[in-house]
Motif scaffolding. Sequence first.
Motif, PDB file in Angstrom:
ATOM      1  N   GLY A   9       0.788  -1.005   0.017  1.00  0.00           N
ATOM      2  CA  GLY A   9      -0.296   0.013  -0.042  1.00  0.00           C
ATOM      3  C   GLY A   9       1.051   1.312   0.023  1.00  0.00           C
ATOM      4  O   GLY A   9       2.172   1.268   0.168  1.00  0.00           O
ATOM      5  N   GLY A  10       0.284   2.327  -0.103  1.00  0.00           N
ATOM      6  CA  GLY A  10       0.962   3.632  -0.228  1.00  0.00           C
ATOM      7  C   GLY A  10       2.017   3.776  -1.229  1.00  0.00           C
ATOM      8  O   GLY A  10       2.691   4.738  -1.568  1.00  0.00           O
ATOM      9  N   GLN A  11       1.423   3.213  -2.609  1.00  0.00           N
ATOM     10  CA  GLN A  11       2.495   3.059  -3.776  1.00  0.00           C
ATOM     11  C   GLN A  11       1.491   3.144  -4.978  1.00  0.00           C
ATOM     12  O   GLN A  11       0.338   2.719  -4.985  1.00  0.00           O
ATOM     13  CB  GLN A  11       3.344   2.002  -3.832  1.00  0.00           C
ATOM     14  N   GLU A  12       2.075   3.780  -5.932  1.00  0.00           N
ATOM     15  CA  GLU A  12       1.384   3.347  -7.507  1.00  0.00           C
ATOM     16  C   GLU A  12       1.942   2.182  -8.089  1.00  0.00           C
ATOM     17  O   GLU A  12       3.020   1.994  -8.237  1.00  0.00           O
ATOM     18  CB  GLU A  12       1.907   4.678  -8.173  1.00  0.00           C
ATOM     19  N   HIS A  13       1.175   1.350  -8.484  1.00  0.00           N
ATOM     20  CA  HIS A  13       1.181   0.221  -9.257  1.00  0.00           C
ATOM     21  C   HIS A  13       1.053   0.267 -10.829  1.00  0.00           C
ATOM     22  O   HIS A  13      -0.213   0.999 -11.022  1.00  0.00           O
ATOM     23  CB  HIS A  13       0.592  -0.911  -8.478  1.00  0.00           C
ATOM     24  N   LYS A  14       1.469  -0.406 -11.593  1.00  0.00           N
ATOM     25  CA  LYS A  14       1.047  -0.392 -12.952  1.00  0.00           C
ATOM     26  C   LYS A  14       0.703  -1.824 -13.482  1.00  0.00           C
ATOM     27  O   LYS A  14       1.418  -2.759 -13.161  1.00  0.00           O
ATOM     28  CB  LYS A  14       2.342   0.070 -13.922  1.00  0.00           C
ATOM     29  N   THR A  30      -2.384   2.369  -4.479  1.00  0.00           N
ATOM     30  CA  THR A  30      -3.081   1.550  -3.579  1.00  0.00           C
ATOM     31  C   THR A  30      -2.932   2.076  -2.173  1.00  0.00           C
ATOM     32  O   THR A  30      -1.997   2.442  -1.857  1.00  0.00           O
ATOM     33  CB  THR A  30      -2.334   0.148  -3.748  1.00  0.00           C
ATOM     34  N   GLU A  31      -3.800   1.619  -1.340  1.00  0.00           N
ATOM     35  CA  GLU A  31      -3.761   2.083  -0.068  1.00  0.00           C
ATOM     36  C   GLU A  31      -3.938   0.600   0.930  1.00  0.00           C
ATOM     37  O   GLU A  31      -4.652  -0.206   0.360  1.00  0.00           O
ATOM     38  CB  GLU A  31      -4.931   2.806   0.610  1.00  0.00           C
ATOM     39  N   ALA A  32      -2.988   0.531   1.899  1.00  0.00           N
ATOM     40  CA  ALA A  32      -3.064  -0.789   2.837  1.00  0.00           C
ATOM     41  C   ALA A  32      -4.386  -1.307   3.254  1.00  0.00           C
ATOM     42  O   ALA A  32      -5.108  -0.396   3.461  1.00  0.00           O
ATOM     43  CB  ALA A  32      -1.905  -0.584   3.845  1.00  0.00           C
TER      44      ALA A  32
END
Length: 80
Positions: A9-14, A30-32
């Motif tokens: 979480g706390g990151q951008e994912h592709k 995404t958030e945890a």
Amino acid sequence: MFFYHQVDGGQEHKVATESEFSPNTLKLFTEAGNNYFVEQYIRLGAFVAGANLRHHDEASGMREVSELSMAASGNCSSEL
């Protein structure tokens, strides 16, 4: 059929998919503790169909996944 993949979480994912004519990507922050659902679907074209991606909210994603079987993960390669 669906895939399950746990991410931080706390990151951008592709999330990416590629069809015959173009790659397609979808970025999600995404958030945890939350669930995210991405659907790969076929987009009809003038002469050929191609793949695309769309994000679903958790309620509709859970509803769709509840009717499917989980796929086995593997390694994809463009080299055949």
